[in-house]
Each structure stands twice: as structure tokens, then as C-alpha cells.
Design a protein around this motif. Structure first.
Motif, PDB file in Angstrom:
ATOM      1  N   LEU A  59     -11.447  19.121  24.537  1.00 15.68           N
ATOM      2  CA  LEU A  59     -12.361  20.250  24.561  1.00 15.68           C
ATOM      3  C   LEU A  59     -12.421  20.888  25.945  1.00 15.68           C
ATOM      4  CD1 LEU A  59     -14.688  21.976  23.309  1.00 15.68           C
ATOM      5  CD2 LEU A  59     -16.246  20.173  24.076  1.00 15.68           C
ATOM      6  N   CYS A  60     -12.516  20.062  26.972  1.00 17.33           N
ATOM      7  CA  CYS A  60     -12.755  20.589  28.319  1.00 17.33           C
ATOM      8  C   CYS A  60     -11.490  20.848  29.123  1.00 17.33           C
ATOM      9  CB  CYS A  60     -13.643  19.610  29.104  1.00 17.33           C
ATOM     10  SG  CYS A  60     -15.306  19.398  28.446  1.00 17.33           S
ATOM     11  N   LEU A  61     -10.479  20.010  28.972  1.00  9.70           N
ATOM     12  CA  LEU A  61      -9.348  20.052  29.897  1.00  9.70           C
ATOM     13  C   LEU A  61      -8.026  20.449  29.274  1.00  9.70           C
ATOM     14  CD1 LEU A  61     -10.136  16.800  31.930  1.00  9.70           C
ATOM     15  CD2 LEU A  61     -10.935  19.139  32.342  1.00  9.70           C
ATOM     16  N   ALA A  62      -7.901  20.378  27.948  1.00 12.64           N
ATOM     17  CA  ALA A  62      -6.627  20.715  27.312  1.00 12.64           C
ATOM     18  C   ALA A  62      -6.591  22.148  26.813  1.00 12.64           C
ATOM     19  CB  ALA A  62      -6.359  19.757  26.147  1.00 12.64           C
ATOM     20  N   ARG A  63      -7.677  22.866  26.969  1.00 11.53           N
ATOM     21  CA  ARG A  63      -7.759  24.242  26.457  1.00 11.53           C
ATOM     22  C   ARG A  63      -7.120  25.212  27.456  1.00 11.53           C
ATOM     23  NH1 ARG A  63     -11.967  27.657  27.578  1.00 11.53           N
ATOM     24  NH2 ARG A  63     -13.164  25.850  28.301  1.00 11.53           N
ATOM     25  N   PRO A  64      -6.130  25.982  27.049  1.00 12.75           N
ATOM     26  CA  PRO A  64      -5.531  26.975  27.949  1.00 12.75           C
ATOM     27  C   PRO A  64      -6.569  27.993  28.431  1.00 12.75           C
ATOM     28  CG  PRO A  64      -4.188  26.672  25.983  1.00 12.75           C
ATOM     29  CD  PRO A  64      -5.484  25.969  25.723  1.00 12.75           C
TER      30      PRO A  64
END
Length: 363
Positions: free
Chosen positions: A215-220
């Protein structure tokens, strides 16, 4: 072997991390080297010195049956991998405490390096990764887990938890990698998560942590808030299945008889719910202000919702959660850090009442 991985690629990837790894290893050794001269303390005397179970490999099959609690009477929790580590240490060192302390120290060093690599993997910021590793290596909160041999549960659970997390992140953050590589890392993550659960129940937070990380870190950048989760929603099922199987194993098939009494205590669930917020804040305080640390804490239980301690703790938690949710789009790393603390502490907030300590720094 990882598909497509060659020795040249390994060397090229690890070379920039050689100095940070050496520095982290050195500072950890300097701080904890004096623990190698320590003797057995507290539960070590019962779980190791006086424990004939770990001194005979013929008992090994009992690790995976209900005989575990009959042979290893002092253990109230099913943690066979921890017990297996005692088997190995006794085979290598007998009753020489040096070897057992060395195992704990090596585990802490490895865990520090794993944390460093994970932070670099998700942020690509070497300075932040190194500072995080140093803070983790030297934080006083780890004193109990590193110095007391039979408190290594947290060290080994951390080891498998982060190995599983690194494997999952390698799969999740590299959408363009070969299908065989993705399958390898996903399968490895599932297996390592299972090992973490068999080390300590606290690993149950793992499915929530990978969801949080996606949710926080893999979203472009600039993509919809839930895009990181939607693309991987099918992968979560395997981890929830492992969690369900472990839950059945731990709390039904291999449940310690005494736990029936613990969970049946009158009003225990209500008391646990009331005090969960106070526990969260107590652990947060120990992380941010590690003073007056102790191996034994007397935790004052609140019995009323209008207790000032409960209300103040709920206020602090509400404020931190508000900051986290408001920062999801603009400062996702901050949101991830705050929510990480709350989610990883869920299993030790005593929401499921047990006889174990309410508050312990090694948790």
C-alpha cells in the motif's frame, strides 16, 4: 538457485553494501562482545541446564507431536524451531554458555544486516538504510533478547520474518522479472513465513505487513492509492492460508492444556481490550525513550474505560493514526513506519488473554 541469478550478478549487487555490512557487524560486535562471557541466567537454567529433552536427538520427533508439551514441560507455547536451536547448541557446546551466547550474538548481527538490506530494497536510500541498521543494532531494547539465551525467540522469529519479507518484496517490487523468479521468491516467502510462525506467534502480523508495504511503498508515484494492493491481491491468499493452518495447529491441535484455563479467566478479554492501547503506548515509549529499562515490569491494569491512562493512550494512538493516514499520499514512508509499529505489536497486546507477561521489552 534463484532462476537467472549468477555469481557475477551477486557480486555486482553486494559490492556497494560491503562497507555498510562490515560497519554494522563491527559496531554490533563491539557493543555485545562482553555478553559472550556471561553465564546461564533465569529460564536458561530450566530450559537448557536441567532440560534432558534437548540433550538427546531421539527426542527430536517429539517436536512435531503433542508429546512436545509432555517432554518439554516448561514450554507453554509451541515454538519447535527455538527448541531445535537448543538441540543444535547443546550438540556443539554441551553446557558451555559461551557457545549459546555466540549464537544469540550472530543472530542479532544477521538480523541487523537483513534490516539494512530490506530498507535499502524498499527505499534505495543507502544513508537511511545504514542509519536504520545502526539504530537497530545498538538500541537498548534488544538487550534482553540478545543477552538471555532462552529469549532468542524474538531473534529467530525476526530472522525468518525478514527473510520472508525480503523474498516477498523481491517478488512484489519487480513486476518485470521472469515468471520463474517471481514463483521462486513467492514460494520461499511462504516457507520462511511458516518458519517464523514456528519460532514465535508474533509473526502472525506478516500478512498485514506485506499488505501495508504494498500500500505505502510499492505504489508507483501518481497512481491510485490502492493500486499497489490490487495488482498483488491474489498473492495474499497463500499467506492467509499459512496463518490459518498455523492457527489451527497452535491453538487447537497442539494447544497447551493450561491455556484452556488462561483464556477462560473471568473478564480477561474485556481487561485485555481496555489495556491494549496502554500497551501500545508503553512499547512506543520504550522505543523512543529507552530509559529505566527492566527485564521485569509490573503493568498496572485498568478496569474502566474512563481510566485516565486508557483515555490518554487512545488519544495518542488516534493522533498517530491520523498523521499516518493523512500522509499516505505525500509521505508514504512515514505512514508505513507508524503503521508498522502498530501492526507488528498486535500479537503482543494481549488481545487474546494468556498467562504470559503483559509487558516485556523483548516483545
Amino acid at each position: 538457485m534463484v532462476p537467472g541469478l549468477t555469481m557475477n550478478r551477486i557480486v555486482a549487487y553486494l559490492s556497494p553494501h560491503l562497507f555498510p555490512a562490515m560497519l554494522l557487524t563491527f559496531v554490533t560486535l563491539v557493543v555485545y562482545a562482553n555478553s559472550l562471557n556471561n553465564s546461564f541466567v533465569w529460564d536458561d537454567n530450566v530450559l537448557i541446564i536441567a532440560n534432558d529433552f534437548i540433550k538427546d536427538w531421539n527426542h527430536f520427533p517429539s517436536l512435531f507431536t503433542s508429546d512436545y508439551f509432555q517432554q518439554f514441560k516448561i514450554k507453554a507455547s509451541y515454538r519447535p524451531i527455538i527448541t531445535l536451536s537448543y538441540f543444535v547448541d547443546y550438540s556443539l557446546w554441551g553446557l558451555q554458555p559461551f557457545g549459546y551466547h555466540l549464537t544469540n550474538l550472530l543472530l542479532h548481527i544477521i538480523n541487523t544486516l537483513l534490516l539494512y538490506f530490506f530498507i535499502f530494497l524498499v527505499t534505495k536510500r543507502p544513508n537511511l538504510s545504514l542509519m536504520t541498521g545502526i539504530l537497530f543494532a545498538l538500541h537498548p531494547i534488544h538487550t534482553e533478547s540478545v543477552n538471555a539465551i532462552t529469549f532468542r525467540d524474538d531473534l529467530i522469529a525476526f530472522l525468518f520474518f525478514f527473510l520472508a519479507l525480503i523474498c516477498y518484496t523481491r517478488m512484489s517490487f519487480n513486476a518485470d522479472q521472469q515468471k520463474s523468479s517471481r514463483l521462486f521468491f513467492y514460494s520461499a516467502s511462504l516457507i520462511l513465513y511458516g518458519f517464523a510462525l514456528l519460532s514465535k506467534e508474533m509473526a502472525l502480523s506478516f500478512p498485514l505487513i506485506i499488505l501495508l508495504t504494498d500500500l505505502c511503498l510499492a505504489r508507483p508515484a501518481g497512481s491510485p492509492l490502492l493500486s499497489g494492493i490490487r495488482r498483488r491481491i491474489g498473492a495474499y491468499g497463500g499467506f492467509w492460508l499459512i496463518s490459518l493452518l498455523y492457527w489451527m495447529l497452535r491453538f487447537f491441535l497442539l494447544r497447551h492444556p493450561k491455556e484452556d484455563l488462561w483464556s477462560a479467566m473471568d473478564g480477561a478479554l474485556w481487561i485485555s481490550l481496555l489495556n491494549a492501547s496502554k500497551l501500545w503506548v508503553a512499547y512506543l515509549k520504550a522505543l523512543l525513550f529507552p530509559i529505566n529499562l527492566s527485564a521485569y515490569h509490573i503493568f498496572p491494569l485498568s478496569t474502566s474505560l474512563i481510566d485516565i491512562g486508557v483515555l490518554a493512550s487512545m488519544g495518542i494512538i488516534a493522533g498517530l493514526l491520523a498523521v499516518s493516514f493523512l500522509s499516505l499520499r505525500t509521505r508514504p514512508l512515514l505512514s508505513w513506519s507508524i503503521l508498522w509499529i502498530f501492526l507488528t505489536l498486535l500479537p503482543v497486546t494481549n488481545l487474546v488473554p494468556t498467562e504470559s507477561a503483559y509487558l516485556a521489552e523483548r516483545f
